[in-house]
Design a protein around this motif. Structure first.
Motif, PDB file in Angstrom:
ATOM      1  N   GLN A  83       0.909  -0.947   0.213  1.00 55.09           N
ATOM      2  CA  GLN A  83       0.042   0.030  -0.193  1.00 55.09           C
ATOM      3  C   GLN A  83       1.299   1.420  -0.361  1.00 55.09           C
ATOM      4  N   ALA A  84       0.272   2.258  -0.694  1.00 56.96           N
ATOM      5  CA  ALA A  84       1.366   3.134  -1.393  1.00 56.96           C
ATOM      6  C   ALA A  84       0.981   4.407  -0.577  1.00 56.96           C
ATOM      7  N   PRO A  85       1.584   5.158   0.615  1.00 53.65           N
ATOM      8  CA  PRO A  85       0.963   6.319   1.323  1.00 53.65           C
ATOM      9  C   PRO A  85       0.223   6.979   0.301  1.00 53.65           C
ATOM     10  N   ARG A  86      -0.736   8.255   1.190  1.00 53.31           N
ATOM     11  CA  ARG A  86      -1.877   8.176   0.185  1.00 53.31           C
ATOM     12  C   ARG A  86      -1.707   9.863   0.939  1.00 53.31           C
ATOM     13  N   MET A  87      -1.976  11.159  -0.646  1.00 52.45           N
ATOM     14  CA  MET A  87      -2.180  12.568   0.211  1.00 52.45           C
ATOM     15  C   MET A  87      -4.041  12.455   0.787  1.00 52.45           C
ATOM     16  N   ARG A  88      -4.443  12.700   2.082  1.00 55.64           N
ATOM     17  CA  ARG A  88      -5.593  13.052   2.621  1.00 55.64           C
ATOM     18  C   ARG A  88      -5.592  14.074   3.020  1.00 55.64           C
TER      19      ARG A  88
END
Length: 129
Positions: A83-88
């Motif tokens: 799972q890639a980091p994501r902007m949230r």
């Protein structure tokens, strides 16, 4: 080029992140061509964030790799999660985070996420010297 690779295990996540920060500081202090204090602080902050995220979201342990290049310092953290980091949207009230990955992207010249053939991913950031 100076390089270093260490495995960080989550005896306690906060302790592990602190150990990673100390390792990064020692690495930077030991460079033949030292970097300014402000740049070193930025590298250590990014190390702390990436290691904390890997321990929290990446399967429980991670490997920190540091490399000094003529123009920058590369921080790479490998973990077991694909799972890639994501902007949230940052959580201003509930304490669930959302600040770190945007911060890393603002501080770094470049960031990348690479899936590893053996599983998991590597998250890398190149920072100014």
């Amino acid at each position: 080029m100076d390089t270093m690779s260490v495995t960080v295990v989550p005896a306690r996540s906060a302790t592990s992140a602190a150990v990673a920060r100390n390792i990064a500081q020692d690495f930077l202090t030991g460079l033949v061509d030292p970097i300014p204090a402000e740049a070193a602080d930025t590298v250590v902050l990014v190390v702390s964030e990436l290691v904390t995220n890997a321990l929290r979201h990446g399967g429980g342990d991670c490997t920190l790799e540091l490399a000094a290049h003529p123009d920058g310092v590369e921080v790479a953290v490998r973990d077991r999660s694909p799972q890639a980091p994501r902007m949230r949207t940052p959580d201003l009230n509930g304490g669930t985070g959302g600040f770190g990955w945007p911060m890393v992207n603002r501080l770094a010249h470049t960031t990348s996420v690479t899936c590893r053939l053996s599983g998991g991913k590597a998250v890398s950031a190149i920072l100014a010297r």
